[in-house]
Scaffold this motif. Structure first.
Motif, PDB file in Angstrom:
ATOM      1  N   CYS A 153      -0.990   7.331  34.904  1.00 31.41           N
ATOM      2  CA  CYS A 153       0.138   7.362  35.980  1.00 31.41           C
ATOM      3  C   CYS A 153       1.806   7.972  35.769  1.00 31.41           C
ATOM      4  CB  CYS A 153       0.181   7.058  37.199  1.00 31.41           C
ATOM      5  SG  CYS A 153       1.161   4.642  37.424  1.00 31.41           S
ATOM      6  N   GLY A 200       3.756   2.929  38.386  1.00 29.35           N
ATOM      7  CA  GLY A 200       3.472   1.982  37.114  1.00 29.35           C
ATOM      8  C   GLY A 200       2.364   0.146  37.222  1.00 29.35           C
ATOM      9  N   ALA A 201       2.483   0.401  38.583  1.00 23.69           N
ATOM     10  CA  ALA A 201       2.751  -1.095  38.876  1.00 23.69           C
ATOM     11  C   ALA A 201       0.826  -1.386  38.875  1.00 23.69           C
ATOM     12  CB  ALA A 201       2.522  -1.443  40.028  1.00 23.69           C
ATOM     13  N   CYS A 202       0.069  -1.298  39.323  1.00 21.51           N
ATOM     14  CA  CYS A 202      -1.213  -1.825  39.167  1.00 21.51           C
ATOM     15  C   CYS A 202      -2.037  -1.263  38.284  1.00 21.51           C
ATOM     16  CB  CYS A 202      -1.932  -1.062  40.377  1.00 21.51           C
ATOM     17  SG  CYS A 202      -3.048   0.983  40.441  1.00 21.51           S
ATOM     18  N   ARG A 203      -1.510  -1.027  37.310  1.00 18.22           N
ATOM     19  CA  ARG A 203      -2.683  -0.367  35.754  1.00 18.22           C
ATOM     20  C   ARG A 203      -4.015  -0.168  36.249  1.00 18.22           C
ATOM     21  NH1 ARG A 203       1.712   0.359  34.247  1.00 18.22           N
ATOM     22  NH2 ARG A 203       1.635  -0.432  31.667  1.00 18.22           N
ATOM     23  N   VAL A 204      -4.602   0.695  37.521  1.00 29.25           N
ATOM     24  CA  VAL A 204      -6.174   0.983  37.562  1.00 29.25           C
ATOM     25  C   VAL A 204      -6.277   2.175  37.281  1.00 29.25           C
ATOM     26  CG1 VAL A 204      -7.656   1.396  39.220  1.00 29.25           C
ATOM     27  CG2 VAL A 204      -5.952  -0.422  39.981  1.00 29.25           C
ATOM     28  N   CYS A 205      -5.119   3.048  36.727  1.00 33.85           N
ATOM     29  CA  CYS A 205      -5.072   4.106  36.040  1.00 33.85           C
ATOM     30  C   CYS A 205      -5.645   3.711  34.368  1.00 33.85           C
ATOM     31  CB  CYS A 205      -4.376   4.814  36.533  1.00 33.85           C
ATOM     32  SG  CYS A 205      -2.427   4.056  35.860  1.00 33.85           S
ATOM     33  N   ARG A 264      -6.779   5.689  40.751  1.00 37.49           N
ATOM     34  CA  ARG A 264      -5.289   4.669  40.450  1.00 37.49           C
ATOM     35  C   ARG A 264      -5.373   3.788  42.299  1.00 37.49           C
ATOM     36  NH1 ARG A 264      -4.560  10.692  42.371  1.00 37.49           N
ATOM     37  NH2 ARG A 264      -6.029  10.971  40.466  1.00 37.49           N
ATOM     38  N   LEU A 265      -4.064   2.884  42.642  1.00 39.20           N
ATOM     39  CA  LEU A 265      -3.961   2.519  43.524  1.00 39.20           C
ATOM     40  C   LEU A 265      -2.652   2.182  43.914  1.00 39.20           C
ATOM     41  CD1 LEU A 265      -5.273   1.122  45.931  1.00 39.20           C
ATOM     42  CD2 LEU A 265      -4.208  -1.050  44.686  1.00 39.20           C
ATOM     43  N   CYS A 266      -1.317   2.849  43.140  1.00 40.14           N
ATOM     44  CA  CYS A 266       0.309   2.196  43.307  1.00 40.14           C
ATOM     45  C   CYS A 266       0.519   3.968  43.474  1.00 40.14           C
ATOM     46  CB  CYS A 266       0.845   1.772  42.478  1.00 40.14           C
ATOM     47  SG  CYS A 266       0.688   2.089  41.124  1.00 40.14           S
ATOM     48  N   ALA A 267      -0.165   4.754  42.645  1.00 35.75           N
ATOM     49  CA  ALA A 267       0.130   6.162  42.220  1.00 35.75           C
ATOM     50  C   ALA A 267       0.056   6.801  43.761  1.00 35.75           C
ATOM     51  CB  ALA A 267      -0.697   7.102  41.727  1.00 35.75           C
ATOM     52  N   ALA A 313      -1.352   3.719  31.342  1.00 34.96           N
ATOM     53  CA  ALA A 313      -1.086   4.028  32.706  1.00 34.96           C
ATOM     54  C   ALA A 313      -1.078   5.303  32.687  1.00 34.96           C
ATOM     55  CB  ALA A 313       0.062   3.218  33.239  1.00 34.96           C
TER      56      ALA A 313
HETATM   57 FE1  FES Z   1      -1.488   2.281  38.942  1.00 28.45          FE
HETATM   58 FE2  FES Z   1      -0.955   4.094  38.102  1.00 28.45          FE
HETATM   59  S1  FES Z   1      -1.788   3.547  39.783  1.00 28.45           S
HETATM   60  S2  FES Z   1      -0.477   2.181  37.354  1.00 28.45           S
END
Ligand code: FES
Length: 239
Positions: free
Chosen positions: A63, A46-51, A35-38, A61
């Protein structure tokens, strides 16, 4: 009626409290989902979608998605790993992330994710942004060229500091981190001790006059891959 929710992540049984997200339940079970934005202290965004995981075969997502009884979650698959790798590479080329010159090196979550995913060089062309650097504040530097638009600072200022220092302006490719003030950071009520300064995952918001207090090579992710704390805690609990 059961008080917890049962589901699986990559075939492992996991239990969640009602209202917990997949990411929170995974953390509690010692399963690291990148994750990155969490951030643990902030409401999910829910911005980065890395999760991104697959829930019953559909991308979601982790998170923001609440755990539900019987759901089948896939996380550690070649397809999702490649998806995350591409996202991380795109974040690298979209900003000025030259780790060798950045004070955040070794403490940077984007850099640590790249190491975890074995990224040595992005496959995409660098965009070389030229965004405003705001050095007006006596104690804090804001370098928008390293912003990943995670909104951690926006949320932390509101949710943890009880202020409203940061905001976004623009849309799409022109979306930019800005401050809620007439002109610049010095015009806000940001304090150097604010949590909004701490939570930046990259080198966008930095405290002045503290550079290299801990030498590169002795910083958090110089010693262990990102997510190790979650996996270690899970192993210690026998998860
Ligand atoms: Fe960024 Fe879930 S951690 S969208």
């Amino acid at each position: 009626m059961s008080e917890t929710i049962g589901f699986t992540i990559d075939g492992r049984p996991v239990r969640a409290r009602p209202g917990q997200t997949i990411l929170e339940a995974a953390d509690a079970a010692g399963i690291y989902i990148p994750r990155l934005c969490a951030h643990r202290e902030l409401h999910p965004f829910g911005a980065c979608r890395v999760c991104t995981v697959k829930v019953n075969g559909r991308p979601q997502a982790a998170c923001t998605m609440p755990a539900a009884e019987g759901m089948v979650v896939e996380s550690n698959t070649p397809e999702l790993t490649e998806h995350r790798r591409r996202l991380i590479e795109m974040l690298f080329v979209e900003g000025n992330h030259y780790c060798m010159f950045c004070e955040k090196s070794g403490n940077c979550e984007l850099q640590a994710l790249a190491y975890r995913f074995g990224i040595t060089a992005p496959r995409y062309p660098y965009l070389f942004p030229n965004r405003d650097v705001d050095a007006s504040h006596p104690d804090v530097l804001l370098d928008r060229n390293r912003c990943v638009l995670c909104a951690r600072c926006v949320r932390a200022s509101q949710q943890l500091d009880g202020k409203n220092v940061f905001q976004f302006v623009g849309r799409g490719a022109n979306k930019t981190l800005w401050v809620n003030a007439e002109r610049e950071l010095a015009d806000t009520n940001l304090d150097v001790r604010d949590r909004a300064v701490d939570v930046c995952p990259v080198g966008c918001i930095l405290r002045k006059r503290q550079g290299y207090t801990i030498p590169i090579g002795r910083r958090r992710y110089d010693h262990e891959p990102i997510g190790s704390d979650i996996e270690r805690a899970g192993a210690a609990r026998g998860a």
